[in-house]
Enzyme design. Structure first.
Site, short mmCIF file in Angstrom:
data_model
loop_
_atom_site.label_atom_id
_atom_site.label_comp_id
_atom_site.label_asym_id
_atom_site.label_seq_id
_atom_site.Cartn_x
_atom_site.Cartn_y
_atom_site.Cartn_z
N ASP A 92 0.86 -1.18 0.00
CA ASP A 92 0.00 0.00 0.00
C ASP A 92 0.90 1.23 0.00
O ASP A 92 2.12 1.13 0.09
CB ASP A 92 -0.97 -0.04 1.18
CG ASP A 92 -0.26 0.02 2.51
OD1 ASP A 92 0.97 0.24 2.53
OD2 ASP A 92 -0.93 -0.17 3.54
N SER A 93 0.28 2.39 -0.12
CA SER A 93 1.06 3.60 -0.36
C SER A 93 1.45 4.31 0.92
O SER A 93 2.24 5.24 0.90
CB SER A 93 0.24 4.56 -1.21
OG SER A 93 -0.91 4.98 -0.47
N GLY A 94 0.87 3.90 2.03
CA GLY A 94 1.11 4.58 3.30
C GLY A 94 0.05 5.61 3.64
O GLY A 94 -0.04 6.06 4.78
N GLY A 95 -0.78 5.97 2.66
CA GLY A 95 -1.80 7.00 2.89
C GLY A 95 -2.75 6.64 4.02
O GLY A 95 -2.98 7.45 4.93
N PHE A 96 -3.25 5.43 3.99
CA PHE A 96 -4.21 5.02 5.00
C PHE A 96 -3.57 4.98 6.39
O PHE A 96 -4.16 5.43 7.37
CB PHE A 96 -4.79 3.64 4.64
CG PHE A 96 -5.83 3.16 5.61
CD1 PHE A 96 -7.13 3.65 5.54
CD2 PHE A 96 -5.52 2.24 6.60
CE1 PHE A 96 -8.10 3.22 6.44
CE2 PHE A 96 -6.48 1.81 7.51
CZ PHE A 96 -7.77 2.30 7.43
N ASP A 146 -2.87 8.21 -1.86
CA ASP A 146 -4.17 8.87 -1.77
C ASP A 146 -4.39 9.45 -0.38
O ASP A 146 -3.64 9.14 0.55
CB ASP A 146 -5.31 7.88 -2.12
CG ASP A 146 -5.36 6.70 -1.16
OD1 ASP A 146 -4.36 6.44 -0.43
OD2 ASP A 146 -6.39 6.00 -1.13
N GLN A 188 -11.79 6.77 -4.87
CA GLN A 188 -12.37 7.25 -3.61
C GLN A 188 -13.76 7.80 -3.90
O GLN A 188 -14.33 7.50 -4.95
CB GLN A 188 -11.45 8.30 -2.96
CG GLN A 188 -10.10 7.75 -2.49
CD GLN A 188 -10.22 6.87 -1.23
OE1 GLN A 188 -11.28 6.74 -0.62
NE2 GLN A 188 -9.11 6.21 -0.87
N GLY A 215 -11.51 3.53 0.68
CA GLY A 215 -12.49 4.26 1.48
C GLY A 215 -13.71 3.47 1.88
O GLY A 215 -14.72 4.04 2.28
N ASP A 265 -7.71 -7.64 0.71
CA ASP A 265 -6.77 -7.82 1.80
C ASP A 265 -7.46 -7.40 3.08
O ASP A 265 -8.37 -6.56 3.05
CB ASP A 265 -5.52 -6.94 1.65
CG ASP A 265 -5.77 -5.52 2.12
OD1 ASP A 265 -6.44 -4.76 1.39
OD2 ASP A 265 -5.37 -5.17 3.25
N CYS A 303 -12.18 -28.63 7.56
CA CYS A 303 -10.96 -27.91 7.18
C CYS A 303 -9.77 -28.86 7.09
O CYS A 303 -9.63 -29.78 7.90
CB CYS A 303 -10.68 -26.82 8.21
SG CYS A 303 -9.18 -25.88 7.88
N CYS A 305 -6.49 -27.73 7.07
CA CYS A 305 -5.24 -27.03 7.44
C CYS A 305 -4.47 -27.86 8.48
O CYS A 305 -5.01 -28.78 9.10
CB CYS A 305 -5.53 -25.63 7.98
SG CYS A 305 -6.04 -25.56 9.70
N CYS A 308 -6.13 -28.00 11.95
CA CYS A 308 -7.30 -28.88 12.05
C CYS A 308 -6.95 -30.35 11.86
O CYS A 308 -7.61 -31.23 12.42
CB CYS A 308 -8.37 -28.45 11.05
SG CYS A 308 -9.17 -26.90 11.55
N HIS A 334 -4.85 -21.51 10.68
CA HIS A 334 -6.23 -21.88 10.39
C HIS A 334 -6.99 -20.73 9.70
O HIS A 334 -7.65 -20.94 8.67
CB HIS A 334 -6.98 -22.31 11.65
CG HIS A 334 -8.44 -22.53 11.36
ND1 HIS A 334 -8.90 -23.67 10.74
CD2 HIS A 334 -9.51 -21.71 11.50
CE1 HIS A 334 -10.19 -23.56 10.54
NE2 HIS A 334 -10.60 -22.38 11.00
#
Lengths: 378, 378
Positions: A92-96, A146, A188, A215, A265, A303, A305, A308, A334
């Site tokens: 990510d860009s760091g904006g958030f 952004d 946005q 957003g 994500d 499951c 995994c 499990c 899990h």
């Protein structure tokens, strides 16, 4: 062919089956990206992730810029090599994070000045600096810089922020990246469909390798998020991948896929795992609950995994209440497996053109007791 | 043939090559047992341990009795099944932990009353109860219940405690265990060679499946520990395995092997790992040290563990200073591998009858800068 490109392989209603190509492998979509904030998906090794067939993870530019520093990572061969991960990485860009973590922010047309959440030191990130950070990290997918507005926000606030973001995204695109890197634009416009449309119009001539919807999942009810998705996913070009940022619950992923989103994500599977909240095919459970103390069953009988296959709920509860490190790890294995498997199920359903059936079956099993799920049933 | 028995395969000076047989596999000796206090070797899965060729681990009766309770573990199929470990398990008797962890202890000829370190609740453990706990856990090797004295202690204090321990060990042997379980006796006697000899005389008619040397590594200098080992290892029967409890540093292991000890356990590799102290073929290092910030080398170029194959010191330092869970795990993998590999090296050296050379080479490489090492060089 660009190093980062999307191939649409099939559709079922609005749901899409595809492949996102990068120089670190092709990612079958719909796909979920486990979050590896500080150059590690918390508690997991790259080997664990490979074992779960994770193909792409997310790294946070803000965190890596603050510690250990992007220049250090660059000097050590880039983020892939630094963390021993051979699959794809989106940063990510760091904006958030600047908005949600840093203190004493000052936003100017040029960029954002802020204090580090670690030591209070002053920093400045602009679109150009965000691109420089992500270029140094060497991620496969770079996100435009952004501004993120808080929710709720007035239409005027959102519009003003969106216009600043438009300029910042153009400035992001103007920066030369590494040859293997692709840049994604971010749509946005808050909870205002007309602003979402306006923002897409303002950005659509920029030649991004993919499109993100930003957003959302900022405190609004799921029904509102789905409404916004209904309004803006159809705007996006079919030949580019669509990424719904920071989303979400298993229900959100299914609803996003239903509306034509390709990648997601979220910290939810990893963070919840550490807090003892586990996703299963029949819903969430809290492993610390006393009723699991003598429960010899696996977390989720459906499951496959490692957790499990090997351990009982009683053992997992014991690890959790004892504060054992292994608790975080087995729970994370899990939950991440659950998210990756859910995406695999959506891909199989779309390929077989039975996504609507899958979605209905998912709600019957996973979310049968939840009113939100009932409301959202197609 | 008893389910737990030792086979001496070779000798080189006093050092012994052997095999300790259990119903959960044969353990080549000299061997190190990673400590899995609360039904987990902290931060590692059974798979990790298997990958490092660990054959036996230690579990703590005291901790498991307090939480989650030995009856619960028994009802879930025993400790092996509970924690998903298919190798061998040795459980200690709880005696040492009652002394070192519990509060408000009251020792009577019958046993020890104490308060739980977790919630202050009152408990009582006697030899019979310790055997019951270990029988429920189903470990392969059960330790007799003993009293541990603090160091330093007067000869009278040690003698009095030792005489109580003798009675407790006889009472331990009188309890019927599971058919697959073997019972080890514990030699006490503090730092007094004559008491060690007296204690062995008092115990030697008890038909234990193995012998442990207790009451060492309790704060005495290494040279004194080695002196006591010199005095008491030769007393022990050759056809039984010899276990030096709670020991120790890599140097201690090499010195123990040199004196005829077969198995060891210690929290050092696991605890130090979590504190960022790592064992390498050229000595210890503290990964938080700033000089590792840009260091692209593995922890130990001579090491073949997952951590050393995949990651740089710079990455491991980043994980440590960031407080990442993965730091504990990667460091633990390395340290446990280091201890297991050290034992493998001693076995190879004894088999080739070049243990003295190995020991000298070990000191030249690992402990070259340490006066204690120099003192102890043969």
């Amino acid at each position: 062919m660009r190093p980062v490109h999307y191939k649409l392989l099939g559709e079922d209603g609005s749901a899409r089956l595809g492949e996102l190509h990068t120089q670190h492998g092709a990612i079958p979509t719909p796909a979920f990206m486990p979050v590896g904030t500080a150059a590690t998906v918390k508690s997991l090794t790259p080997e664990d992730l490979e074992g779960m067939q994770a193909k792409i993870i997310l790294g946070n530019a803000y965190h890596l810029y603050i510690r250990p520093g992007h220049k250090l990572i660059e000097s050590l061969g880039g983020l892939h090599r630094f963390m021993g991960w051979e699959g794809a990485i989106l940063t990510d860009s760091g904006g958030f994070q600047v908005m949600s973590l840093a203190d004493l922010r000052k936003v100017t047309p040029d960029g954002v000045e802020f204090s580090s959440h670690l030591d209070g030191s002053r920093h400045f990130i602009s679109p150009e600096i965000s691109m420089e950070i992500q270029r140094s990290l060497g991620s496969d997918i770079v996100m435009a810089f952004d501004e993120c507005v808080k929710h709720p926000a007035t239409k005027d606030e959102v519009k003003k922020s969106m216009e600043l973001t438009t300029k910042w995204e153009r400035r992001s695109r103007a920066v030369k990246l590494q040859p293997h890197q692709g840049l994604f634009g971010i749509l946005q416009g808050g909870m205002y469909p007309e602003l979402r449309a306006e923002h897409f119009d303002a950005l659509k001539d920029i030649d991004f390798e993919g499109w993100a919807i930003g957003g959302l999942s900022v405190g609004e009810p799921p029904s509102l998020m789905y409404e916004i998705l209904d309004s803006c996913v159809p705007l996006l070009p079919k030949d580019k991948v669509r990424y719904l940022m920071g989303v979400g619950t298993p229900e959100d992923l299914v609803e996003g896929v239903a509306r034509g989103v390709d990648i997601f994500d979220c910290v939810m599977p990893t963070r919840n795992a550490r807090n003892g909240t586990l996703f299963t095919s029949t819903g969430k459970l809290h492993i610390k609950n006393a009723r699991f103390a003598t429960d010899r069953e696996p977390l989720d009988a459906a499951c496959s995994c490692y957790t499990c296959r090997k351990f009982s709920r009683a053992y997992l509860r014991h690890l959790y209440v004892s504060g054992e490190i292994l608790s975080s790890r087995l729970n994370t294995i899990h939950n991440v497996h659950f998210y990756l498997h859910l995406m695999r199920q959506t891909r199989e359903a779309i390929a077989a053109r039975r996504f609507a059936d899958f979605r209905a079956a998912f709600y019957r099993s996973y979310a049968k007791s939840k009113s939100i799920a009932e409301e959202e049933l197609p």
